[in-house]
Scaffold this active site. Structure first.
Site, PDB file in Angstrom:
ATOM      1  N   ALA A  14      14.372   9.927   8.986  1.00  0.00           N
ATOM      2  CA  ALA A  14      15.738   9.438   8.750  1.00  0.00           C
ATOM      3  C   ALA A  14      15.799   8.434   7.600  1.00  0.00           C
ATOM      4  O   ALA A  14      16.856   7.871   7.319  1.00  0.00           O
ATOM      5  CB  ALA A  14      16.289   8.793  10.027  1.00  0.00           C
ATOM      6  N   GLN A  16      14.959   6.976   3.490  1.00  0.00           N
ATOM      7  CA  GLN A  16      15.375   7.372   2.139  1.00  0.00           C
ATOM      8  C   GLN A  16      14.633   8.600   1.618  1.00  0.00           C
ATOM      9  O   GLN A  16      15.246   9.526   1.107  1.00  0.00           O
ATOM     10  CB  GLN A  16      14.960   6.274   1.163  1.00  0.00           C
ATOM     11  CG  GLN A  16      15.697   5.039   1.011  1.00  0.00           C
ATOM     12  CD  GLN A  16      15.357   4.588  -0.410  1.00  0.00           C
ATOM     13  OE1 GLN A  16      16.114   4.899  -1.322  1.00  0.00           O
ATOM     14  NE2 GLN A  16      14.241   3.908  -0.591  1.00  0.00           N
ATOM     15  N   ARG A  93       8.106  -1.824   0.380  1.00  0.00           N
ATOM     16  CA  ARG A  93       8.063  -3.227  -0.073  1.00  0.00           C
ATOM     17  C   ARG A  93       9.397  -3.595  -0.705  1.00  0.00           C
ATOM     18  O   ARG A  93      10.172  -2.742  -1.149  1.00  0.00           O
ATOM     19  CB  ARG A  93       6.912  -3.449  -1.048  1.00  0.00           C
ATOM     20  CG  ARG A  93       7.048  -2.726  -2.360  1.00  0.00           C
ATOM     21  CD  ARG A  93       5.910  -3.066  -3.312  1.00  0.00           C
ATOM     22  NE  ARG A  93       5.908  -2.151  -4.443  1.00  0.00           N
ATOM     23  CZ  ARG A  93       5.511  -2.466  -5.653  1.00  0.00           C
ATOM     24  NH1 ARG A  93       5.058  -3.672  -5.917  1.00  0.00           N
ATOM     25  NH2 ARG A  93       5.542  -1.577  -6.622  1.00  0.00           N
ATOM     26  N   ARG A  99       2.131  -3.802  -2.671  1.00  0.00           N
ATOM     27  CA  ARG A  99       2.069  -2.806  -1.591  1.00  0.00           C
ATOM     28  C   ARG A  99       1.072  -3.235  -0.515  1.00  0.00           C
ATOM     29  O   ARG A  99       1.276  -2.965   0.676  1.00  0.00           O
ATOM     30  CB  ARG A  99       1.705  -1.436  -2.157  1.00  0.00           C
ATOM     31  CG  ARG A  99       2.768  -0.887  -3.112  1.00  0.00           C
ATOM     32  CD  ARG A  99       2.362   0.481  -3.614  1.00  0.00           C
ATOM     33  NE  ARG A  99       3.241   0.988  -4.653  1.00  0.00           N
ATOM     34  CZ  ARG A  99       3.065   0.768  -5.953  1.00  0.00           C
ATOM     35  NH1 ARG A  99       2.071   0.009  -6.380  1.00  0.00           N
ATOM     36  NH2 ARG A  99       3.891   1.296  -6.833  1.00  0.00           N
ATOM     37  N   ASP A 160       2.493   8.899  -9.409  1.00  0.00           N
ATOM     38  CA  ASP A 160       1.925   8.198 -10.568  1.00  0.00           C
ATOM     39  C   ASP A 160       1.523   9.205 -11.653  1.00  0.00           C
ATOM     40  O   ASP A 160       1.700   8.962 -12.843  1.00  0.00           O
ATOM     41  CB  ASP A 160       0.717   7.373 -10.116  1.00  0.00           C
ATOM     42  CG  ASP A 160       1.055   6.568  -8.871  1.00  0.00           C
ATOM     43  OD1 ASP A 160       1.979   5.750  -8.944  1.00  0.00           O
ATOM     44  OD2 ASP A 160       0.445   6.804  -7.811  1.00  0.00           O
ATOM     45  N   HIS A 188      -3.160   3.564  -5.342  1.00  0.00           N
ATOM     46  CA  HIS A 188      -1.722   3.562  -5.653  1.00  0.00           C
ATOM     47  C   HIS A 188      -1.233   2.110  -5.596  1.00  0.00           C
ATOM     48  O   HIS A 188      -0.509   1.702  -4.696  1.00  0.00           O
ATOM     49  CB  HIS A 188      -0.969   4.449  -4.661  1.00  0.00           C
ATOM     50  CG  HIS A 188       0.520   4.428  -4.846  1.00  0.00           C
ATOM     51  ND1 HIS A 188       1.138   4.853  -5.998  1.00  0.00           N
ATOM     52  CD2 HIS A 188       1.516   4.010  -4.034  1.00  0.00           C
ATOM     53  CE1 HIS A 188       2.438   4.702  -5.883  1.00  0.00           C
ATOM     54  NE2 HIS A 188       2.701   4.184  -4.698  1.00  0.00           N
TER      55      HIS A 188
HETATM   56  N1  LIG Z   1       2.928   6.744  -2.307  1.00  0.00           N
HETATM   57  C1  LIG Z   1       4.030   6.726  -3.039  1.00  0.00           C
HETATM   58  O1  LIG Z   1       4.034   7.166  -4.195  1.00  0.00           O
HETATM   59  C2  LIG Z   1       5.323   6.189  -2.473  1.00  0.00           C
HETATM   60  C3  LIG Z   1       6.503   6.301  -3.211  1.00  0.00           C
HETATM   61  C4  LIG Z   1       7.686   5.796  -2.683  1.00  0.00           C
HETATM   62  C5  LIG Z   1       7.690   5.183  -1.428  1.00  0.00           C
HETATM   63  N2  LIG Z   1       6.541   5.088  -0.739  1.00  0.00           N
HETATM   64  C6  LIG Z   1       6.491   4.479   0.591  1.00  0.00           C
HETATM   65  O2  LIG Z   1       7.042   5.405   1.540  1.00  0.00           O
HETATM   66  C7  LIG Z   1       7.483   4.672   2.698  1.00  0.00           C
HETATM   67  C8  LIG Z   1       8.885   5.134   3.103  1.00  0.00           C
HETATM   68  O3  LIG Z   1       9.811   4.800   2.103  1.00  0.00           O
HETATM   69  P1  LIG Z   1      11.380   4.984   2.339  1.00  0.00           P
HETATM   70  O4  LIG Z   1      12.033   4.520   1.099  1.00  0.00           O
HETATM   71  O5  LIG Z   1      11.675   6.340   2.866  1.00  0.00           O
HETATM   72  O6  LIG Z   1      11.626   3.889   3.474  1.00  0.00           O
HETATM   73  P2  LIG Z   1      12.846   3.791   4.503  1.00  0.00           P
HETATM   74  O7  LIG Z   1      12.820   2.419   5.082  1.00  0.00           O
HETATM   75  O8  LIG Z   1      14.105   4.293   3.891  1.00  0.00           O
HETATM   76  O9  LIG Z   1      12.428   4.834   5.615  1.00  0.00           O
HETATM   77  C9  LIG Z   1      11.289   4.653   6.400  1.00  0.00           C
HETATM   78  C10 LIG Z   1      11.579   5.320   7.723  1.00  0.00           C
HETATM   79  O10 LIG Z   1      10.383   5.272   8.491  1.00  0.00           O
HETATM   80  C11 LIG Z   1      10.770   5.077   9.837  1.00  0.00           C
HETATM   81  N3  LIG Z   1       9.611   4.599  10.606  1.00  0.00           N
HETATM   82  C12 LIG Z   1       9.141   3.336  10.700  1.00  0.00           C
HETATM   83  N4  LIG Z   1       8.108   3.310  11.551  1.00  0.00           N
HETATM   84  C13 LIG Z   1       7.913   4.570  11.978  1.00  0.00           C
HETATM   85  C14 LIG Z   1       7.006   5.171  12.884  1.00  0.00           C
HETATM   86  N5  LIG Z   1       6.081   4.459  13.529  1.00  0.00           N
HETATM   87  N6  LIG Z   1       7.095   6.498  13.094  1.00  0.00           N
HETATM   88  C15 LIG Z   1       8.034   7.231  12.476  1.00  0.00           C
HETATM   89  N7  LIG Z   1       8.947   6.720  11.618  1.00  0.00           N
HETATM   90  C16 LIG Z   1       8.868   5.408  11.374  1.00  0.00           C
HETATM   91  C17 LIG Z   1      11.922   4.085   9.756  1.00  0.00           C
HETATM   92  O11 LIG Z   1      12.704   4.108  10.936  1.00  0.00           O
HETATM   93  C18 LIG Z   1      12.664   4.605   8.536  1.00  0.00           C
HETATM   94  O12 LIG Z   1      13.679   5.538   8.892  1.00  0.00           O
HETATM   95  C19 LIG Z   1       7.393   3.197   2.303  1.00  0.00           C
HETATM   96  O13 LIG Z   1       6.192   2.642   2.829  1.00  0.00           O
HETATM   97  C20 LIG Z   1       7.333   3.238   0.789  1.00  0.00           C
HETATM   98  O14 LIG Z   1       6.732   2.092   0.241  1.00  0.00           O
HETATM   99  C21 LIG Z   1       5.353   5.578  -1.240  1.00  0.00           C
HETATM  100  O1  LIG Z   2       6.560   0.752  -5.571  1.00  0.00           O
HETATM  101  C1  LIG Z   2       6.785   0.946  -4.382  1.00  0.00           C
HETATM  102  O2  LIG Z   2       6.680   0.060  -3.527  1.00  0.00           O
HETATM  103  C2  LIG Z   2       7.233   2.323  -3.940  1.00  0.00           C
HETATM  104  C3  LIG Z   2       6.309   3.392  -4.398  1.00  0.00           C
HETATM  105  O3  LIG Z   2       4.983   3.135  -4.037  1.00  0.00           O
HETATM  106  C4  LIG Z   2       6.428   3.694  -5.861  1.00  0.00           C
HETATM  107  O4  LIG Z   2       5.403   3.750  -6.541  1.00  0.00           O
HETATM  108  O5  LIG Z   2       7.565   3.921  -6.329  1.00  0.00           O
END
Ligand SMILES: NC(=O)c1ccc[n+]([C@@H]2O[C@H](COP(=O)([O-])OP(=O)(O)OC[C@H]3O[C@@H](n4cnc5c(N)ncnc54)[C@H](O)[C@@H]3O)[C@@H](O)[C@H]2O)c1
Ligand SMILES: O=C(O)C[C@H](O)C(=O)O
Length: 326
Positions: A14, A16, A93, A99, A160, A188
């Site tokens: 649910a 982003q 974050r 991170r 990346d 990352h």
């Molecule tokens: N590796 C990458 O390149 C990369 C890129 C962008 C974002 N991210 C990471 O991805 C993650 C999610 O980002 P987002 O923008 O969707 O965040 P968000 O806050 O919009 O959504 C996260 C969702 O995870 C749910 N959640 C929390 N704990 C949970 C659990 N134990 N089990 C199941 N669901 C759970 C929350 O209820 C929420 O709906 C963040 O940690 C963000 O930093 C990583």
């Molecule tokens: O930078 C962040 O915290 C989100 C994600 O890991 C990104 O690289 O966009």
């Protein structure tokens, strides 16, 4: 169309990233137009109502490849029989944070999910961790799933990789399709290293086509700090591009590659990267199995950058050991 749907689990459904990711998986962008998928969506209990709304929207798309959707807050039930798992659910974050600051809050999510995957996933399970800090969260999940082969746990550095490709293409005024043999090494985080000394542009070495100061002062920091730049601009972390990269990584892992891709995988000690940590390497994939590309020549600058990023990963590993998560 084949008849048995592939079960694809997405956590944080649910959130982003989930809002971009689910519709693309359901539309066939992950596995193609001939493979039906069953979505298995995990959320925390308070987010289930919002997730019901997302499922209504999935219904309203009438995707021919979407064979079913199951939602819930119990990883044991949601991961039951899962073939592909995208672990996105974790706190993002905020501006001013690194991170790694998320480790204490997010790390424990991946102990329980690792155990649930271990006990309930299908034998061919592939797990991709997007939730940050992605590399070390993958290490946590892997360490809590002793019956699943370690190489089935990956973390996302494809975002990346895609960023690095576009920044180079823009600098040289070429299409991204002309760029090959690009790779992100390490973690990352802002220590990640995009290597231009092995990247090719129209057959030429990329580093020979740009100034060294551009590489060190503009290119590497722009790629490494792009996530922070997006948070500063949007007030929220990257979502559509993160979902796109999550699809790119999993699709290539299942269907194969014809160029190097950046995948964070458990290190086998290649290139002196500490064995067992989940670090980004240039990889190729055939028949559903990735291999770290061997025989790449790394200059002293590249070796130093990779070692610095590996040191970050070792420090994160030591922190989660202290927290009792691995
Ligand atoms: N590796 C990458 O390149 C990369 C890129 C962008 C974002 N991210 C990471 O991805 C993650 C999610 O980002 P987002 O923008 O969707 O965040 P968000 O806050 O919009 O959504 C996260 C969702 O995870 C749910 N959640 C929390 N704990 C949970 C659990 N134990 N089990 C199941 N669901 C759970 C929350 O209820 C929420 O709906 C963040 O940690 C963000 O930093 C990583
Ligand atoms: O930078 C962040 O915290 C989100 C994600 O890991 C990104 O690289 O966009």
């Amino acid at each position: 169309m084949s008849t048995t749907p592939v079960k694809v689990a997405v956590t944080g459904a649910a959130g982003q990233i989930g809002y971009s990711l689910l519709f693309r998986i359901a539309s066939g962008a992950l596995l193609g137009p001939d493979t039906p998928v069953e979505l298995r969506l995990l959320e925390i209990t308070p987010a289930l109502k919002a997730l019901e709304g997302v499922v209504m929207e999935l219904d309203d798309c009438a995707f021919p490849t979407l064979a079913g959707v199951e939602i819930g807050d119990d990883p044991n039930a949601i991961f039951n029989g899962t073939n592909l798992a995208m672990l996105v659910g974790a706190m993002p974050r905020k501006e001013g944070m690194d991170r790694a600051d998320l480790l204490a809050a997010n790390g424990k999510i991946f102990t329980g999910q690792g155990k649930a995957l271990n006990d309930h996933a299908a034998d061919d399970i592939k797990v991709l961790v997007t939730g940050n800090p992605a590399n070390t969260n993958a290490l946590i999940a892997m360490s809590n799933a002793p019956d699943i082969p370690r190489e089935r746990f990956n973390a996302l550095t494809r975002l990346d990789h895609n960023r690095a490709k576009t920044q180079l293409a823009k600098k040289l005024g070429v299409s991204v399709t002309e760029i090959t043999n690009l790779a992100i090494w390490g973690n990352h985080d802002d220590s990640m290293y995009p290597d231009l000394y092995n990247t090719k542009v129209g057959g030429k070495v990329a580093a020979d086509l740009v100034e060294q100061t551009w590489i060190t002062e503009e290119y590497i920091p722009t790629v490494a700090k792009r996530g922070g730049a997006i948070i500063a601009a949007r007030g929220l972390s990257s979502a559509a591009s993160a979902a796109n990269a999550t699809i790119d990584h999993m699709r290539d892992w299942v269907k194969g590659t014809d160029d190097w891709v950046s995948m964070s995988v458990p290190s086998d000690g290649s290139y002196g990267v500490t064995e067992g940590i989940v670090s980004s390497f240039p990889c190729v994939v055939k028949d559903g199995q990735y291999e770290i590309v061997q025989g790449i020549e790394l200059n002293d600058f590249s070796r130093e950058r990779i070692a610095a990023s590996v040191a970050r990963l070792e420090s994160e590993r030591d922190q989660v050991k202290e927290l009792g998560l691995i």
